[in-house]
Design an enzyme around this catalytic site. Structure first.
Site, PDB file in Angstrom:
ATOM      1  N   ARG A  83       0.852  -1.112   0.125  1.00  0.00           N
ATOM      2  CA  ARG A  83       0.030  -0.162   0.012  1.00  0.00           C
ATOM      3  C   ARG A  83       0.807   1.207  -0.042  1.00  0.00           C
ATOM      4  NH1 ARG A  83      -4.321   0.134   4.688  1.00  0.00           N
ATOM      5  NH2 ARG A  83      -2.706   0.850   5.962  1.00  0.00           N
ATOM      6  N   LYS A 185      -2.552   6.551   1.286  1.00  0.00           N
ATOM      7  CA  LYS A 185      -2.354   6.942   2.842  1.00  0.00           C
ATOM      8  C   LYS A 185      -1.464   8.421   2.807  1.00  0.00           C
ATOM      9  CE  LYS A 185      -2.003   4.941   7.325  1.00  0.00           C
ATOM     10  NZ  LYS A 185      -3.198   5.356   8.117  1.00  0.00           N
ATOM     11  N   GLU A 221     -15.800   6.624   5.663  1.00  0.00           N
ATOM     12  CA  GLU A 221     -14.917   6.002   6.818  1.00  0.00           C
ATOM     13  C   GLU A 221     -14.861   7.122   7.956  1.00  0.00           C
ATOM     14  OE1 GLU A 221     -11.021   5.124   5.746  1.00  0.00           O
ATOM     15  OE2 GLU A 221     -11.098   6.520   4.069  1.00  0.00           O
TER      16      GLU A 221
HETATM   17  N1  PLP Z   1      -8.975   4.454   7.271  1.00  0.00           N
HETATM   18  C1  PLP Z   1      -8.011   5.519   7.483  1.00  0.00           C
HETATM   19  C2  PLP Z   1      -8.308   6.899   6.889  1.00  0.00           C
HETATM   20  C3  PLP Z   1      -6.906   5.104   8.135  1.00  0.00           C
HETATM   21  O1  PLP Z   1      -6.109   6.073   8.623  1.00  0.00           O
HETATM   22  C4  PLP Z   1      -6.724   3.884   8.459  1.00  0.00           C
HETATM   23  C5  PLP Z   1      -5.458   3.427   9.366  1.00  0.00           C
HETATM   24  O2  PLP Z   1      -4.487   3.010   8.852  1.00  0.00           O
HETATM   25  C6  PLP Z   1      -7.649   2.957   8.151  1.00  0.00           C
HETATM   26  C7  PLP Z   1      -8.757   3.178   7.613  1.00  0.00           C
HETATM   27  C8  PLP Z   1      -7.372   1.574   8.620  1.00  0.00           C
HETATM   28  O3  PLP Z   1      -6.397   0.918   7.683  1.00  0.00           O
HETATM   29  P1  PLP Z   1      -5.662  -0.563   8.314  1.00  0.00           P
HETATM   30  O4  PLP Z   1      -6.574  -1.449   8.942  1.00  0.00           O
HETATM   31  O5  PLP Z   1      -4.724  -0.978   7.028  1.00  0.00           O
HETATM   32  O6  PLP Z   1      -4.720   0.269   9.483  1.00  0.00           O
HETATM   33  C1  COI Z   2      -3.458   3.465  11.747  1.00  0.00           C
HETATM   34  O1  COI Z   2      -4.357   2.925  12.148  1.00  0.00           O
HETATM   35  O2  COI Z   2      -2.239   3.132  11.756  1.00  0.00           O
HETATM   36  C2  COI Z   2      -3.611   4.847  11.425  1.00  0.00           C
HETATM   37  O3  COI Z   2      -2.544   5.485  10.720  1.00  0.00           O
HETATM   38  C3  COI Z   2      -4.559   5.883  11.821  1.00  0.00           C
HETATM   39  C4  COI Z   2      -4.189   6.952  12.428  1.00  0.00           C
HETATM   40  C5  COI Z   2      -5.487   7.869  12.793  1.00  0.00           C
HETATM   41  C6  COI Z   2      -3.427   6.875  13.710  1.00  0.00           C
END
Ligand code: PLP
Ligand code: COI
Length: 343
Positions: A83, A185, A221
């Site tokens: 990602r 991200k 989200e």
């Molecule tokens: N959505 C956003 C905006 C995020 O910052 C995160 C955190 O990483 C997620 C979703 C969840 O993603 P993941 O499960 O890969 O941490």
């Molecule tokens: C994560 O879950 O790793 C993120 O980057 C989300 C952030 C709001 C801490």
């Protein structure tokens, strides 16, 4: 035996703490240089660096855990590496190679083993890889130089109160544009969400529910996690499908867990704000959020309450939480390739 740092592991919160070592690699003259571990928590860059002028930056978030049998592991870091490469490419930055990402992860966590919270503490070691334009630009264009860093810090639950349900509000602002950067991200998405987050926080809500920016009809989200919903009969897990949300690794994982380990039906589809009151449970999923039950959502004064509301999480949420954290902590067998052993 690793020597644990002297920290109050049960009460460390979710905050920055400098650890002993961080991994650093620099991109110059068209190539990534050799990476190294550094003692220095400070970064020195040119005053006109691309990150400072035009926000050319992306990052990742993952965790390292001590398992029940004393190993140190990470959860699906290959997906974070992929990602991050996708994010970098979209922002016209040179991707940091996946194999190097995984090596850097091993090196950085191993160099900070004393900071990995002990099994049973409920805390984990948060790993934040990030990459930014360090070379000077003044015309709007990609930089020629970049820095990749990987820092770590022990963290507890992201939301105050741990596994207790949180309350959200529907935001009047958007975190991403319809054909913008919501699917990567990039730090700029989080800058976009801060104004809305302050409004929600001042009104006493843990987070915002953002709507789709084109029609403002569908659920997207929150500022830092994806959603899932459970049908009224408790048999189907639904997650919102959208091209402007982050493809959460936790969401992809719980879709698998729900279908193959808990015997639920799963659906990835557009979810209307207007249908939320039909669901019995709502939750947030993400690395930082883990699985966080949502008790209620305030849509401009109209309260949507899930199950027992703020009193306690629903039964499917509890099963999802127990299964996911069991896999991460080594008490439940993990699907092939999900666990990356560090030490
Ligand atoms: N959505 C956003 C905006 C995020 O910052 C995160 C955190 O990483 C997620 C979703 C969840 O993603 P993941 O499960 O890969 O941490
Ligand atoms: C994560 O879950 O790793 C993120 O980057 C989300 C952030 C709001 C801490």
């Amino acid at each position: 035996m690793r020597e644990l740092k002297n920290l109050d592991w049960n009460n460390i919160g979710f905050q920055y703490r400098p650890c002993d070592k961080r991994y650093v690699a620099e991109y110059k003259d068209g190539a990534w240089g050799e990476g190294y571990l550094s003692d220095d928590p400070e970064v020195r860059i040119n005053e006109c660096a691309g990150i400072l002028q035009y926000c050319q930056e992306c990052f990742e978030g993952l965790k390292a855990y001590e398992t029940a049998n004393g190993e140190i592991v990470c959860f699906r870091p290959d997906l974070n590496a992929e990602r991050m490469a996708d994010s970098a490419e979209f922002l016209c930055m040179p991707p940091f190679p996946k194999e190097r990402f995984l090596e850097a992860l091993k090196e950085t966590v191993t160099a900070n083993l004393g900071f990995v919270p002990p099994y049973g503490s409920g805390a984990s070691l948060y790993v934040r890889p990030y990459m930014f334009a360090s070379g000077p630009v003044i015309g709007v264009k990609p930089s020629h130089e970049y820095i990749f860093r990987m820092i770590v810090m022990p963290v507890g639950p992201y939301f105050k109160g741990g596994a207790k349900p949180v309350a959200l509000m529907v935001s009047d602002f958007d975190r991403a544009a319809p054909h913008g950067t919501g699917h990567i991200k990039a730090g700029l998405n989080y800058a976009m969400s801060m104004h809305a987050h302050e409004i929600a926080a001042h009104a006493g809500y843990a987070e915002n529910l953002f709507l789709d920016p084109a029609e403002r009809k569908y659920v997207e989200e929150t500022g830092g996690a994806n959603f899932y919903f459970i049908s009224a009969d408790g048999k189907t897990l639904v997650t919102p499908k959208s091209s402007s949300i982050l493809p959460s690794i936790t969401r992809r994982s719980i879709l698998y867990v729900a279908e193959h380990m808990l015997g639920l039906k799963v659906e990835e589809r557009k979810v209307e704000l207007a249908e939320l009151s039909d669901f019995s449970e709502c939750g947030l999923c993400g690395t930082a959020a883990v699985i966080s039950p949502v008790g209620e959502i305030d849509d401009h004064g109209r309260k949507i309450v899930f199950g027992k509301g703020m009193a306690e999480p629903g039964p499917v949420t509890t099963k999802l939480y127990d299964t996911l954290t069991g896999i991460q902590l080594g008490t439940i067998p993990a699907p092939e390739g999900w666990i990356f052993k560090v030490a």
